[in-house]
Motif scaffolding. Structure first.
Motif, PDB file in Angstrom:
ATOM      1  N   ARG A 120      -3.823  21.437  13.585  1.00  0.00           N
ATOM      2  CA  ARG A 120      -3.112  20.303  14.176  1.00  0.00           C
ATOM      3  C   ARG A 120      -3.955  19.035  14.019  1.00  0.00           C
ATOM      4  O   ARG A 120      -5.149  19.043  14.295  1.00  0.00           O
ATOM      5  N   PRO A 121      -3.316  17.939  13.587  1.00  0.00           N
ATOM      6  CA  PRO A 121      -4.089  16.709  13.379  1.00  0.00           C
ATOM      7  C   PRO A 121      -4.567  16.102  14.698  1.00  0.00           C
ATOM      8  O   PRO A 121      -3.907  16.241  15.734  1.00  0.00           O
ATOM      9  N   ASP A 122      -5.698  15.443  14.610  1.00  0.00           N
ATOM     10  CA  ASP A 122      -6.234  14.714  15.757  1.00  0.00           C
ATOM     11  C   ASP A 122      -5.231  13.617  16.120  1.00  0.00           C
ATOM     12  O   ASP A 122      -4.733  12.915  15.245  1.00  0.00           O
ATOM     13  N   PRO A 123      -4.915  13.437  17.410  1.00  0.00           N
ATOM     14  CA  PRO A 123      -3.965  12.394  17.812  1.00  0.00           C
ATOM     15  C   PRO A 123      -4.380  10.993  17.351  1.00  0.00           C
ATOM     16  O   PRO A 123      -3.528  10.125  17.160  1.00  0.00           O
ATOM     17  N   LYS A 124      -5.673  10.775  17.153  1.00  0.00           N
ATOM     18  CA  LYS A 124      -6.150   9.473  16.686  1.00  0.00           C
ATOM     19  C   LYS A 124      -5.665   9.176  15.269  1.00  0.00           C
ATOM     20  O   LYS A 124      -5.568   8.020  14.881  1.00  0.00           O
ATOM     21  N   LEU A 125      -5.359  10.229  14.500  1.00  0.00           N
ATOM     22  CA  LEU A 125      -4.926  10.032  13.121  1.00  0.00           C
ATOM     23  C   LEU A 125      -3.670   9.171  13.061  1.00  0.00           C
ATOM     24  O   LEU A 125      -3.592   8.231  12.268  1.00  0.00           O
ATOM     25  N   LEU A 126      -2.693   9.455  13.894  1.00  0.00           N
ATOM     26  CA  LEU A 126      -1.455   8.671  13.888  1.00  0.00           C
ATOM     27  C   LEU A 126      -1.720   7.237  14.340  1.00  0.00           C
ATOM     28  O   LEU A 126      -1.145   6.298  13.783  1.00  0.00           O
ATOM     29  N   ALA A 127      -2.604   7.054  15.302  1.00  0.00           N
ATOM     30  CA  ALA A 127      -2.936   5.697  15.761  1.00  0.00           C
ATOM     31  C   ALA A 127      -3.591   4.895  14.639  1.00  0.00           C
ATOM     32  O   ALA A 127      -3.266   3.714  14.435  1.00  0.00           O
ATOM     33  N   ILE A 128      -4.474   5.517  13.890  1.00  0.00           N
ATOM     34  CA  ILE A 128      -5.125   4.843  12.748  1.00  0.00           C
ATOM     35  C   ILE A 128      -4.079   4.520  11.688  1.00  0.00           C
ATOM     36  O   ILE A 128      -4.063   3.426  11.119  1.00  0.00           O
ATOM     37  N   TRP A 129      -3.177   5.470  11.419  1.00  0.00           N
ATOM     38  CA  TRP A 129      -2.107   5.261  10.437  1.00  0.00           C
ATOM     39  C   TRP A 129      -1.232   4.082  10.851  1.00  0.00           C
ATOM     40  O   TRP A 129      -0.934   3.208  10.045  1.00  0.00           O
ATOM     41  N   LYS A 130      -0.836   4.056  12.132  1.00  0.00           N
ATOM     42  CA  LYS A 130       0.026   2.977  12.622  1.00  0.00           C
ATOM     43  C   LYS A 130      -0.650   1.615  12.478  1.00  0.00           C
ATOM     44  O   LYS A 130      -0.012   0.634  12.069  1.00  0.00           O
ATOM     45  N   ALA A 131      -1.924   1.541  12.815  1.00  0.00           N
ATOM     46  CA  ALA A 131      -2.650   0.268  12.718  1.00  0.00           C
ATOM     47  C   ALA A 131      -2.699  -0.193  11.265  1.00  0.00           C
ATOM     48  O   ALA A 131      -2.439  -1.362  10.960  1.00  0.00           O
ATOM     49  N   TYR A 132      -2.997   0.720  10.366  1.00  0.00           N
ATOM     50  CA  TYR A 132      -3.093   0.368   8.951  1.00  0.00           C
ATOM     51  C   TYR A 132      -1.727  -0.038   8.398  1.00  0.00           C
ATOM     52  O   TYR A 132      -1.580  -1.088   7.763  1.00  0.00           O
ATOM     53  N   VAL A 133      -0.726   0.775   8.633  1.00  0.00           N
ATOM     54  CA  VAL A 133       0.612   0.507   8.098  1.00  0.00           C
ATOM     55  C   VAL A 133       1.181  -0.779   8.696  1.00  0.00           C
ATOM     56  O   VAL A 133       1.827  -1.566   7.994  1.00  0.00           O
ATOM     57  N   GLY A 134       0.921  -1.022   9.974  1.00  0.00           N
ATOM     58  CA  GLY A 134       1.380  -2.254  10.601  1.00  0.00           C
ATOM     59  C   GLY A 134       0.852  -3.492   9.889  1.00  0.00           C
ATOM     60  O   GLY A 134       1.564  -4.475   9.711  1.00  0.00           O
ATOM     61  N   ARG A 135      -0.390  -3.432   9.473  1.00  0.00           N
ATOM     62  CA  ARG A 135      -0.993  -4.556   8.744  1.00  0.00           C
ATOM     63  C   ARG A 135      -0.527  -4.582   7.291  1.00  0.00           C
ATOM     64  O   ARG A 135      -0.294  -5.641   6.729  1.00  0.00           O
ATOM     65  N   LEU A 136      -0.403  -3.412   6.679  1.00  0.00           N
ATOM     66  CA  LEU A 136      -0.023  -3.332   5.269  1.00  0.00           C
ATOM     67  C   LEU A 136       1.406  -3.816   5.047  1.00  0.00           C
ATOM     68  O   LEU A 136       1.666  -4.586   4.127  1.00  0.00           O
ATOM     69  N   TRP A 137       2.334  -3.375   5.878  1.00  0.00           N
ATOM     70  CA  TRP A 137       3.746  -3.725   5.688  1.00  0.00           C
ATOM     71  C   TRP A 137       3.941  -5.242   5.685  1.00  0.00           C
ATOM     72  O   TRP A 137       4.820  -5.745   5.018  1.00  0.00           O
ATOM     73  N   GLY A 138       3.131  -5.969   6.427  1.00  0.00           N
ATOM     74  CA  GLY A 138       3.235  -7.430   6.469  1.00  0.00           C
ATOM     75  C   GLY A 138       2.879  -8.103   5.154  1.00  0.00           C
ATOM     76  O   GLY A 138       3.171  -9.278   4.955  1.00  0.00           O
ATOM     77  N   ARG A 139       2.277  -7.370   4.243  1.00  0.00           N
ATOM     78  CA  ARG A 139       1.900  -7.907   2.929  1.00  0.00           C
ATOM     79  C   ARG A 139       2.989  -7.707   1.880  1.00  0.00           C
ATOM     80  O   ARG A 139       2.873  -8.186   0.770  1.00  0.00           O
ATOM     81  N   PHE A 140       4.030  -6.975   2.219  1.00  0.00           N
ATOM     82  CA  PHE A 140       5.103  -6.668   1.281  1.00  0.00           C
ATOM     83  C   PHE A 140       6.250  -7.654   1.427  1.00  0.00           C
ATOM     84  O   PHE A 140       6.460  -8.232   2.491  1.00  0.00           O
ATOM     85  N   THR A 141       7.025  -7.793   0.348  1.00  0.00           N
ATOM     86  CA  THR A 141       8.282  -8.528   0.447  1.00  0.00           C
ATOM     87  C   THR A 141       9.265  -7.654   1.239  1.00  0.00           C
ATOM     88  O   THR A 141       9.013  -6.462   1.452  1.00  0.00           O
ATOM     89  N   ALA A 142      10.379  -8.224   1.644  1.00  0.00           N
ATOM     90  CA  ALA A 142      11.381  -7.463   2.395  1.00  0.00           C
ATOM     91  C   ALA A 142      11.870  -6.261   1.585  1.00  0.00           C
ATOM     92  O   ALA A 142      12.014  -5.155   2.120  1.00  0.00           O
ATOM     93  N   ASP A 143      12.086  -6.448   0.283  1.00  0.00           N
ATOM     94  CA  ASP A 143      12.554  -5.351  -0.567  1.00  0.00           C
ATOM     95  C   ASP A 143      11.485  -4.261  -0.697  1.00  0.00           C
ATOM     96  O   ASP A 143      11.794  -3.072  -0.626  1.00  0.00           O
ATOM     97  N   GLU A 144      10.245  -4.664  -0.863  1.00  0.00           N
ATOM     98  CA  GLU A 144       9.160  -3.690  -0.994  1.00  0.00           C
ATOM     99  C   GLU A 144       8.986  -2.900   0.302  1.00  0.00           C
ATOM    100  O   GLU A 144       8.815  -1.680   0.267  1.00  0.00           O
ATOM    101  N   SER A 145       9.059  -3.592   1.431  1.00  0.00           N
ATOM    102  CA  SER A 145       8.963  -2.912   2.727  1.00  0.00           C
ATOM    103  C   SER A 145      10.084  -1.893   2.875  1.00  0.00           C
ATOM    104  O   SER A 145       9.854  -0.767   3.333  1.00  0.00           O
ATOM    105  N   TRP A 146      11.286  -2.292   2.484  1.00  0.00           N
ATOM    106  CA  TRP A 146      12.431  -1.385   2.584  1.00  0.00           C
ATOM    107  C   TRP A 146      12.212  -0.154   1.704  1.00  0.00           C
ATOM    108  O   TRP A 146      12.477   0.979   2.135  1.00  0.00           O
ATOM    109  N   GLN A 147      11.726  -0.352   0.459  1.00  0.00           N
ATOM    110  CA  GLN A 147      11.474   0.780  -0.442  1.00  0.00           C
ATOM    111  C   GLN A 147      10.438   1.733   0.139  1.00  0.00           C
ATOM    112  O   GLN A 147      10.640   2.958   0.146  1.00  0.00           O
ATOM    113  N   MET A 148       9.331   1.188   0.613  1.00  0.00           N
ATOM    114  CA  MET A 148       8.272   2.020   1.176  1.00  0.00           C
ATOM    115  C   MET A 148       8.761   2.718   2.448  1.00  0.00           C
ATOM    116  O   MET A 148       8.524   3.913   2.634  1.00  0.00           O
TER     117      MET A 148
END
Length: 189
Positions: A120-148
């Motif tokens: 079972r993954p460490d609960p911190k893994l999802l928190a780290i993923w959310k923080a990273y993805v939250g910042r990453l998605w802001g770098r995409f265009t609307a179409d790129e965000s939708w695709q990802m």
């Protein structure tokens, strides 16, 4: 620190959280074995996007195949373990999703994923993923965000639907899995 440097640091943190223990050694071996051209092809396979400009931007943001793989697979692993156990059908669905992203083509990558599913993954893994993805998605265009977003949520829902239900009458998605899916959807909107 610049935004690009922050994102690279966050990517390194995400990879370190996902590729732990013996997987860290396997990850290093995988990186040593691939040249720049192979890495771009691997990235294209993992993200399932053919747009060369988008791939150029991912590379410029420091997104490696390993980072993209962690972004794609962490939600699958988390939703599969959401109810506290990993069903055989969930494991198969994750392995199928990984194969579709080119993971199963490489012995090292298969072992990386098998190790990630072993416990079972460490609960911190999802928190780290959310923080990273939250910042990453802001770098995409609307179409790129939708695709990802579509790629991540489709695979995650397939894993959630792969186990559960009773004779096709009840929902295949448990309450815990549904909460994880809803949480991911909100984050990726």
């Amino acid at each position: 620190m610049s935004h690009g440097t922050d994102l690279r640091h966050d990517a390194a943190s995400l990879e370190a959280a996902f590729f732990t223990g013996e997987n860290a050694d396997l990850l290093d071996e995988l990186r040593r074995k691939t040249d720049e051209g192979e890495r771009r092809a691997m990235l294209r396979e993992v993200v399932k996007i053919r747009d060369e400009k988008f791939l150029d931007r991912l590379v410029a943001l420091g997104i490696t195949p390993e980072t993209a793989l962690a972004v794609a697979l962490i939600p699958l692993v988390v939703v599969a373990w959401a109810d506290g156990k990993l069903e055989d059908r969930e494991r198969e669905a994750i392995l199928k999703a990984a194969q579709e992203r080119g993971v199963a083509a490489d012995r090292i990558a298969r072992r990386l994923l098998a190790n990630a599913l072993a416990r079972r993954p460490d609960p911190k893994l999802l928190a780290i993923w959310k923080a990273y993805v939250g910042r990453l998605w802001g770098r995409f265009t609307a179409d790129e965000s939708w695709q990802m977003r579509s790629n991540v949520l489709r695979s995650t829902r397939e894993v959630a639907e792969s186990a559960g239900g009773f004779l096709g009458i009840t929902s295949k998605i448990s309450a815990e899995e549904r909460r994880v899916l809803e949480d991911l959807e909100k984050l990726l909107d």
